[in-house]
Design a protein around this motif. Structure first.
Motif, PDB file in Angstrom:
ATOM      1  N   LEU A  26     106.197  14.496  10.809  1.00 37.53           N
ATOM      2  CA  LEU A  26     105.437  15.629  11.325  1.00 37.53           C
ATOM      3  C   LEU A  26     103.940  15.357  11.258  1.00 37.53           C
ATOM      4  N   LEU A  27     103.490  14.753  10.178  1.00 36.86           N
ATOM      5  CA  LEU A  27     102.070  14.442  10.037  1.00 36.86           C
ATOM      6  C   LEU A  27     101.614  13.488  11.138  1.00 36.86           C
ATOM      7  N   ARG A  28     102.431  12.495  11.423  1.00 42.25           N
ATOM      8  CA  ARG A  28     102.082  11.532  12.476  1.00 42.25           C
ATOM      9  C   ARG A  28     101.952  12.222  13.833  1.00 42.25           C
ATOM     10  N   VAL A  29     102.898  13.095  14.142  1.00 44.53           N
ATOM     11  CA  VAL A  29     102.881  13.803  15.420  1.00 44.53           C
ATOM     12  C   VAL A  29     101.717  14.791  15.473  1.00 44.53           C
ATOM     13  N   ALA A  30     101.513  15.545  14.396  1.00 50.72           N
ATOM     14  CA  ALA A  30     100.463  16.563  14.375  1.00 50.72           C
ATOM     15  C   ALA A  30      99.075  15.951  14.539  1.00 50.72           C
ATOM     16  N   ARG A  31      98.846  14.780  13.979  1.00 50.79           N
ATOM     17  CA  ARG A  31      97.529  14.142  14.094  1.00 50.79           C
ATOM     18  C   ARG A  31      97.207  13.790  15.543  1.00 50.79           C
ATOM     19  N   ARG A  32      98.245  13.564  16.350  1.00 45.10           N
ATOM     20  CA  ARG A  32      98.023  13.263  17.763  1.00 45.10           C
ATOM     21  C   ARG A  32      97.865  14.537  18.593  1.00 45.10           C
ATOM     22  N   ILE A  33      98.593  15.587  18.212  1.00 45.10           N
ATOM     23  CA  ILE A  33      98.555  16.819  18.995  1.00 45.10           C
ATOM     24  C   ILE A  33      97.353  17.688  18.628  1.00 45.10           C
ATOM     25  N   PRO A  80     108.699  16.324  18.819  1.00 41.38           N
ATOM     26  CA  PRO A  80     109.230  14.997  18.450  1.00 41.38           C
ATOM     27  C   PRO A  80     108.849  14.573  17.033  1.00 41.38           C
ATOM     28  N   ALA A  81     109.305  15.363  16.062  1.00 38.84           N
ATOM     29  CA  ALA A  81     108.988  15.061  14.667  1.00 38.84           C
ATOM     30  C   ALA A  81     110.251  14.788  13.853  1.00 38.84           C
ATOM     31  N   GLY A  82     111.375  14.593  14.510  1.00 39.40           N
ATOM     32  CA  GLY A  82     112.595  14.189  13.827  1.00 39.40           C
ATOM     33  C   GLY A  82     113.404  15.299  13.192  1.00 39.40           C
ATOM     34  N   GLY A  83     113.012  16.556  13.393  1.00 32.98           N
ATOM     35  CA  GLY A  83     113.736  17.647  12.757  1.00 32.98           C
ATOM     36  C   GLY A  83     115.180  17.762  13.193  1.00 32.98           C
ATOM     37  N   ALA A 127      99.314  21.079   9.297  1.00 33.38           N
ATOM     38  CA  ALA A 127      99.431  21.113  10.759  1.00 33.38           C
ATOM     39  C   ALA A 127      99.212  22.527  11.285  1.00 33.38           C
ATOM     40  N   ALA A 128      99.735  23.510  10.568  1.00 33.64           N
ATOM     41  CA  ALA A 128      99.545  24.901  10.987  1.00 33.64           C
ATOM     42  C   ALA A 128      98.067  25.266  10.990  1.00 33.64           C
ATOM     43  N   HIS A 129      97.348  24.827   9.955  1.00 34.25           N
ATOM     44  CA  HIS A 129      95.902  25.081   9.919  1.00 34.25           C
ATOM     45  C   HIS A 129      95.211  24.394  11.086  1.00 34.25           C
ATOM     46  N   ALA A 130      95.558  23.130  11.338  1.00 32.40           N
ATOM     47  CA  ALA A 130      94.933  22.389  12.434  1.00 32.40           C
ATOM     48  C   ALA A 130      95.214  23.049  13.783  1.00 32.40           C
ATOM     49  N   ALA A 131      96.374  23.705  13.894  1.00 29.80           N
ATOM     50  CA  ALA A 131      96.754  24.364  15.141  1.00 29.80           C
ATOM     51  C   ALA A 131      96.172  25.770  15.254  1.00 29.80           C
ATOM     52  N   GLY A 132      95.467  26.224  14.204  1.00 35.18           N
ATOM     53  CA  GLY A 132      94.834  27.530  14.243  1.00 35.18           C
ATOM     54  C   GLY A 132      95.686  28.670  13.746  1.00 35.18           C
ATOM     55  N   CYS A 133      96.762  28.365  13.011  1.00 31.00           N
ATOM     56  CA  CYS A 133      97.665  29.401  12.512  1.00 31.00           C
ATOM     57  C   CYS A 133      97.208  29.928  11.155  1.00 31.00           C
ATOM     58  N   THR A 134      97.619  31.131  10.837  1.00 29.98           N
ATOM     59  CA  THR A 134      97.320  31.749   9.545  1.00 29.98           C
ATOM     60  C   THR A 134      98.360  31.301   8.520  1.00 29.98           C
ATOM     61  N   MET A 170     100.518  36.624  17.336  1.00 33.67           N
ATOM     62  CA  MET A 170     101.073  35.309  17.048  1.00 33.67           C
ATOM     63  C   MET A 170     100.449  34.280  17.978  1.00 33.67           C
ATOM     64  N   ARG A 171     100.022  33.176  17.413  1.00 36.38           N
ATOM     65  CA  ARG A 171      99.405  32.122  18.200  1.00 36.38           C
ATOM     66  C   ARG A 171     100.460  31.291  18.920  1.00 36.38           C
ATOM     67  N   PRO A 172     100.202  30.919  20.191  1.00 44.91           N
ATOM     68  CA  PRO A 172     101.153  30.076  20.917  1.00 44.91           C
ATOM     69  C   PRO A 172     101.446  28.760  20.198  1.00 44.91           C
ATOM     70  N   ALA A 173     100.476  28.276  19.427  1.00 44.13           N
ATOM     71  CA  ALA A 173     100.688  27.019  18.704  1.00 44.13           C
ATOM     72  C   ALA A 173     101.853  27.128  17.732  1.00 44.13           C
ATOM     73  N   LEU A 174     102.101  28.332  17.228  1.00 45.11           N
ATOM     74  CA  LEU A 174     103.228  28.520  16.311  1.00 45.11           C
ATOM     75  C   LEU A 174     104.544  28.216  17.007  1.00 45.11           C
ATOM     76  N   LEU A 175     104.632  28.536  18.285  1.00 44.23           N
ATOM     77  CA  LEU A 175     105.842  28.240  19.047  1.00 44.23           C
ATOM     78  C   LEU A 175     106.058  26.733  19.141  1.00 44.23           C
ATOM     79  N   LEU A 176     104.968  25.997  19.308  1.00 48.51           N
ATOM     80  CA  LEU A 176     105.084  24.537  19.372  1.00 48.51           C
ATOM     81  C   LEU A 176     105.544  23.970  18.034  1.00 48.51           C
ATOM     82  N   LEU A 177     105.009  24.506  16.941  1.00 49.79           N
ATOM     83  CA  LEU A 177     105.369  24.020  15.607  1.00 49.79           C
ATOM     84  C   LEU A 177     106.842  24.272  15.289  1.00 49.79           C
ATOM     85  N   THR A 178     107.389  25.363  15.802  1.00 48.93           N
ATOM     86  CA  THR A 178     108.771  25.717  15.486  1.00 48.93           C
ATOM     87  C   THR A 178     109.757  25.254  16.552  1.00 48.93           C
TER      88      THR A 178
END
Length: 229
Positions: free
Chosen positions: A100-107, A14-17, A132-139, A1-9
């Motif tokens: 989420l798109l706005r935040v992901a484009r910055r991260i 700060p994506a308003g979830g 965003a998952a693709h950009a973060a390197g997730c499967t 599991m990629r560490p980026a997945l932890l950030l996404l979840t």
């Protein structure tokens, strides 16, 4: 599991979830959810319906992002629309997707995210999460797992705040759902061959959840709300 997945979840992303209850607030108001056991039933049902659909759509978007060609974001967005009967849920999905798109484009700066933003400024949440998952390197399977995770943890956290439930007991419920999360994510990534890309989109799950649709519409018309959805 990629560490980026932890950030996404992470709920602290700060994506308003945190402002969305996934139907939990209206379920609490109606009395359908009133304690830990009733919350467990709600979460399990949500995961196997809306969660399964979101996971499959998110995985499809991650797979399309990794294809190397032009992604038909409009077609993918239309597939989410077709599977979201409630106008209130559509609006909530687009609100979360835009943030989420706005935040992901910055991260995770990525041409794929830029392309999505140009094609659809307010995409549905599965599109934004998949890209965003693709950009973060997730499967795709990791992306599907993130979507399934979001489907239950948001409502669970909201129920704790709304009912004052024991957070340890609620997290114990979430722990019992981990095999279901894995199953949903795995099922969301079944090979589509020999289907064409268009046929593959049509073959994505379309589990209906009329109760969630009704709760969403009732919530949108409520005069007092603590959560957006």
């Amino acid at each position: 599991m990629r560490p980026a997945l932890l950030l996404l979840t992470d709920s602290r992303l700060p994506a308003g979830g945190h402002a969305h209850s996934g139907g939990a607030e209206r379920a609490v108001t109606s009395g359908a959810v009133h304690d830990v056991p009733s919350l467990a039933h709600f979460l399990r049902g949500r995961l196997r319906t809306a969660g399964a659909v979101a996971a499959a759509l998110t995985a499809a978007c991650t797979h399309a992002s990794a294809g190397g060609g032009t992604v038909s974001w409009e077609a993918l967005d239309a597939e989410v629309d077709a599977r979201t009967a409630s106008p209130a849920q559509r609006e909530a999905s687009r609100t979360q997707g835009r943030l989420l798109l706005r935040v992901a484009r910055r991260i995770w700066p990525s041409p794929v995210l830029d392309e999505l933003a140009r094609a659809i400024p307010s995409p549905h949440h599965p599109l934004a999460l998949g890209a965003a998952a693709h950009a973060a390197g997730c499967t795709p399977e990791e992306a599907a797992l993130a979507a399934a995770y979001h489907a239950v943890t948001g409502p669970a956290t909201a129920a704790v705040r709304l009912l004052g439930l024991d957070p340890v007991s609620v997290h114990a419920v979430l722990a019992t759902l981990t095999p279901d999360l894995t199953a949903v994510a795995t099922h969301a990534c079944r090979p589509s061959d020999p289907l064409t890309p268009l046929e593959a989109l049509g073959a994505l799950p379309a589990c209906s959840a009329p109760a969630l649709d009704l709760l969403a519409e009732q919530h949108a018309r409520a005069e007092v709300r603590l959560f957006i959805s």
